[in-house]
Each structure stands twice: as structure tokens, then as C-alpha cells.
Design a protein around this motif. Structure first.
Motif, short mmCIF file in Angstrom:
data_model
loop_
_atom_site.label_atom_id
_atom_site.label_comp_id
_atom_site.label_asym_id
_atom_site.label_seq_id
_atom_site.Cartn_x
_atom_site.Cartn_y
_atom_site.Cartn_z
N GLY A 342 0.77 -1.01 0.45
CA GLY A 342 -0.54 0.00 0.19
C GLY A 342 0.87 0.98 0.07
O GLY A 342 2.07 1.32 -0.43
N GLY A 343 0.65 2.39 0.81
CA GLY A 343 0.96 3.39 0.23
C GLY A 343 0.52 4.58 -0.81
O GLY A 343 0.09 4.30 -0.56
N GLY A 344 1.17 5.45 0.06
CA GLY A 344 1.27 6.68 -1.85
C GLY A 344 1.85 5.97 -2.50
O GLY A 344 2.43 5.24 -3.09
N PRO A 345 1.39 7.04 -3.83
CA PRO A 345 1.88 6.57 -5.00
C PRO A 345 3.67 6.72 -5.35
O PRO A 345 4.63 7.38 -4.33
CB PRO A 345 1.79 8.38 -6.14
N GLY A 346 4.15 5.66 -6.08
CA GLY A 346 5.15 5.28 -6.14
C GLY A 346 6.03 4.31 -4.85
O GLY A 346 7.15 3.93 -4.76
N SER A 347 5.27 4.16 -3.91
CA SER A 347 5.45 3.49 -2.88
C SER A 347 4.94 1.49 -3.40
O SER A 347 4.89 1.13 -4.59
CB SER A 347 4.62 3.39 -2.22
N LEU A 348 5.78 1.12 -3.21
CA LEU A 348 6.60 -0.88 -3.38
C LEU A 348 7.17 -1.14 -2.92
O LEU A 348 6.99 -0.98 -1.25
CB LEU A 348 7.85 -0.76 -4.50
N GLY A 349 6.25 -2.73 -2.87
CA GLY A 349 7.09 -4.17 -2.17
C GLY A 349 6.74 -4.90 -2.67
O GLY A 349 6.21 -5.13 -4.38
N TRP A 350 6.96 -6.70 -2.53
CA TRP A 350 6.62 -8.31 -3.02
C TRP A 350 6.46 -8.56 -2.05
O TRP A 350 7.53 -8.93 -1.01
CB TRP A 350 7.16 -8.20 -3.99
N PRO A 351 5.26 -9.30 -2.36
CA PRO A 351 4.83 -10.44 -1.05
C PRO A 351 5.48 -11.70 -0.83
O PRO A 351 6.11 -11.69 -2.20
CB PRO A 351 3.34 -10.40 -0.56
N GLY A 352 5.60 -12.65 -0.20
CA GLY A 352 6.35 -14.25 -0.36
C GLY A 352 5.52 -14.89 -0.30
O GLY A 352 4.62 -14.52 1.03
N GLY A 356 5.52 -13.75 4.18
CA GLY A 356 5.81 -12.03 4.17
C GLY A 356 5.30 -11.51 3.29
O GLY A 356 5.01 -11.46 3.06
N TRP A 357 6.04 -9.72 3.66
CA TRP A 357 5.57 -8.95 3.15
C TRP A 357 6.25 -7.21 3.34
O TRP A 357 6.73 -7.69 5.35
CB TRP A 357 4.16 -8.39 3.45
N TRP A 358 6.15 -6.74 2.59
CA TRP A 358 7.04 -5.57 3.02
C TRP A 358 6.51 -3.97 2.13
O TRP A 358 6.05 -4.91 1.17
CB TRP A 358 8.65 -5.52 3.15
N GLN A 359 6.66 -3.28 2.31
CA GLN A 359 6.35 -1.82 1.65
C GLN A 359 7.25 -0.78 2.16
O GLN A 359 7.57 -0.71 3.34
CB GLN A 359 4.74 -1.90 1.60
N ILE A 369 7.04 -4.37 7.36
CA ILE A 369 7.34 -5.84 7.44
C ILE A 369 6.77 -6.82 8.27
O ILE A 369 6.52 -6.35 9.01
CB ILE A 369 8.79 -5.61 7.75
N PHE A 370 6.73 -7.09 7.62
CA PHE A 370 5.37 -8.68 8.61
C PHE A 370 5.87 -9.18 7.57
O PHE A 370 6.15 -10.28 6.87
CB PHE A 370 4.16 -8.71 7.68
#
Length: 404
Positions: A342-352, A356-359, A369-370
Motif C-alpha cells: 500500500g502507501g502513496g504513489p510510488g510506494s513499492l514492495g513484493w510479498p512472499g 512475508g510482506w513489506w512496503q 515488514i510482516f
């Protein structure tokens, strides 16, 4: 809001048997807040702690992708380089006329796969588990997705013998692109990928607990393999779903999965994620120049590719997100599914896939991070088993975004 609200919410998921435990972190303004709930080992009754080591699965992909772009900056590779420069095994590629069709029903590839194709998952490579046709069994000859008995050279040769499921560059297909990237990096550096990652990223950032194995000295900190039985009850697994990884990786095994093979901790992955809110640098350690980081964190899919991209049959980038180089990128925040990031425009991440998860949100400089082990077979997902961890992640993302 304080961390107690997050702890209470996450404990409800543990009490409901939706996950064994989880370690969470919110970093904002230079301060890290951590919340740990549940068990890292339900049999030994060991609690999740801040330094618990988890399999991070596809959260490995952004790490290998960033390493690729470090080599790009140095001139070791170009994004439009055909990969046959390093893996000539791919010189005679064929493409299936139908992803579910016979392996003999192919056409010639219209052009070579490029480095950029691998970074954006537009290579035509896939995962066998996503298919029911003959290509599924063919991918099974590569061994486990994380722990394969094949050597890196044999794995590359065998992958190159398989037909692609689409023409290079045509469409997003999630799969083994990042694994191949990692082994290409090893050939460029003339060193095992694990050594290159350690020297170029892990050691400079102080990621001392991240790697493809967990040393015996850290075994007690390692999270157990947790999943669900046929009735959906939480249980301890003997190995990762689908046999993708072994409970104990043999020391003699030389293949490593740059796409999904890493173990890590909250603080280690925080050091990595801060690269994306620090303009390519963390505490004076620069890994990428700002312009290269911006390229990595910019959507590279066309509108048509976004609308047609699927993961497990579901649209993944039709709205809310695009895909950069190894990371999902928020494009329409009000439509962005927090399970990707999630987050604002340009935020990034990729789950496992293992929970596992992060942004990373450059708008406010925050990182969330989760980490959990909630390992589910695809057929269980189809029956609705194991979805609770994704509900927990969505709730954590919402609460963590408001944490002061």
C-alpha cells in the motif's frame, strides 16, 4: 495509535489458528517499532522474537533484482542485452502455441530474452505449479523450486530445453525469471550467487542473518515450518509445500534460488527496504544511484500488460499497481491491494508466498515488514485454507500506516 492495537489485532489471528505467529516492524522517522505475536515453533513452544529467522520466499526477488541493477550501473550488463551473452543454452528457444498444449506444439521465439525481460517477468518463463498441462510436469524436472539437486549449470541447461509459454516481452508471467537472473549474475561474477550477494549487499548493509541457509549456531532462532492439514488446522510441516524446499538443506547442494531462497529477519530486511526510501543509500552505504533506483521503482508494464496480467487466475495489476523491476509499484493508491503493498504513489514492495510482506513508502519515508510462516498448498488455497495470513497482513498494513 500505539503498537498495542496492532498486537491485539494480530493476536486474534493467532488465537483463531490462522497463523502460528508473526514478527512485524514499522519504521518511520528513523525509529523502528516491533510487534511480535505467537510462536516461532509451535511444537517446542518457542515464541516469535524480533530476531526470529524466517523463510522470506519471493521477498528474495527484490534483493536479486537490485543486485542486477548494481551490475547494470557498473557496465557489467545492459538492460537490452540478450541473455545468450551469458547463457548460450537459450540460443534456440521455442514457444508453446498454448500454455496448456503439448510440448511439441511450438513456434520459434521471435527474439531473444533480454535482461529487462527477466527483471520485469516478461521472459515467457513461468512456474510449473501454475499450469495443468504438460508444461507443469516439464518444470518438475528442474527439482525443487528452492532446493534443487541439480547444479546451476545443469539447471540452466534443463530450463533452456523447456518451451516458453509466451513470446519474450509480450506479457507478464510470474515465474523463474529471477532465479535465472541470479545464476546469470553468478556467471558474470564467476562466483556463487550467495557469495556475490554477501559481498555486494548483505555485508555492506549489515544483514548478518540473511542467506540461503541458517547456520547451526542460529537454529534456535529459526521459525518452524508451519502450515495446515487437510481440515485446515494449523500444524507443523516436514518440508515446504510442493516439496519446493527441504527441511534441512544439504551442505553439498550448489543450486540456490535467487527468486525465493533467502531466509531473513525483521532488522535485516529493514536495512534492505530502507534503500528504497533513502534514494539508493542507507546510513552512507550507497547501493544504487537515485536515477537507477527510480527506474527500478517505476512501472514498466503497458496498459494492456497490466490489464492482462494474472497470478493464480486473478488480475494482479489491472488497477492499483504496476510492476517495476522486481517490485510492485503503487500507481492508484485508492485502488491498491495492500497485500501487494500500500502507501502513496510510488510506494513499492513484493510479498512472499509463505506469509512475508513489506512496503516502502518514499512519500513519508516509512517501511513496514510482516514475517510469518504460513505455508499453504495451492489446492488448499483453492479451498479457502490458509487465507487468514493475508487478512492479517491487510489489517497490519492499515493499522501500521496510522502508527505514531
Amino acid at each position: 495509535m500505539d503498537g498495542a492495537a496492532i498486537e491485539t489485532a494480530m493476536q486474534r489471528h493467532v488465537d483463531a489458528g490462522e497463523l502460528a505467529g508473526a514478527a512485524m516492524l514499522v519504521w518511520r522517522g528513523g525509529t523502528a517499532r516491533t510487534i511480535c505475536v505467537g510462536w516461532r515453533d509451535i511444537e517446542a513452544r518457542r515464541l516469535v522474537e524480533r530476531d526470529t529467522i524466517f523463510r522470506i520466499a519471493s521477498m528474495s526477488k527484490p534483493v536479486t533484482s537490485l543486485l542486477t541493477l548494481m551490475l547494470f550501473e557498473e557496465g557489467s550488463l545492459a538492460l537490452d542485452d540478450p541473455i545468450i551473452r551469458w547463457v548460450p543454452e537459450f540460443s534456440r528457444m521455442r514457444v508453446l502455441r498454448s500454455p496448456q498444449g503439448l510440448l511439441s506444439e511450438t513456434e520459434q521465439a521471435e527474439r531473444p530474452i533480454t535482461v529487462a525481460d527477466l527483471l520485469t517477468h516478461r521472459s515467457g518463463l513461468t512456474y510449473g505449479d501454475f499450469h495443468r498441462g504438460p508444461i507443469a510436469a516439464a518444470y518438475g524436472t528442474l527439482g525443487g523450486d528452492i532446493d534443487s539437486e541439480l547444479s546451476p549449470d545443469d539447471w540452466i541447461a534443463r530450463l533452456a530445453e523447456l518451451p516458453l509459454i509466451d513470446q519474450p516481452g509480450r506479457q507478464f508471467h510470474y515465474g523463474k525469471s529471477t532465479d535465472l537472473l541470479g545464476l546469470i549474475i553468478a556467471r558474470i561474477a564467476d562466483a556463487p550467487l550467495a557469495d556475490v550477494l554477501k559481498r555486494r549487499i548483505l555485508d555492506p548493509l549489515g544483514m548478518k542473518d540473511t542467506g540461503f541457509i541458517v547456520p547451526r549456531t542460529n537454529e534456535r532462532r529459526r521459525a518452524g515450518l508451519h502450515g495446515f492439514d487437510a481440515e485446515g488446522r494449523l500444524t507443523t510441516l516436514q518440508s515446504a509445500p510442493g516439496g519446493h524446499a527441504l527441511a534441512e538443506r544439504p551442505e553439498s547442494m550448489t543450486f540456490v534460488s535467487g527468486g525465493q531462497g533467502l531466509w531473513s529477519t525483521l532488522d535485516d530486511y529493514l536495512a534492505f527496504a530502507r534503500v528504497f526510501v533513502g534514494g539508493g543509500a542507507v546510513d552512507g552505504v550507497r547501493l544504487l544511484q537515485p536515477q537507477t533506483l527510480a527506474m527500478m521503482a517505476t512501472n514498466h508494464l503497458t496498459d494492456l500488460q497490466r490489464s492482462q496480467a494474472r497470478l493464480l487466475g486473478m488480475p494482479i495489476f489491472a488497477q492499483g499497481h504496476g510492476f517495476g523491476m522486481g517490485v510492485a509499484v503503487v500507481m492508484e493508491p485508492d485502488k491498491a491491494d495492500p497485500v501487494r503493498c500500500g502507501g502513496g504513489p510510488g510506494s513499492l514492495g513484493w510479498p512472499g508466498a509463505y506469509g512475508g510482506w513489506w512496503q516502502a513508502d518514499p512519500n513519508d519515508g516509512s517501511v513496514m515488514i510482516f514475517l510469518a510462516h504460513s505455508m499453504v498448498e495451492l489446492e488448499q488455497l483453492a479451498r479457502g485454507i490458509g487465507l487468514g495470513v493475508w487478512s492479517a497482513i491487510s489489517e497490519f498494513q492499515s493499522l501500521g500506516s496510522r502508527l505514531q
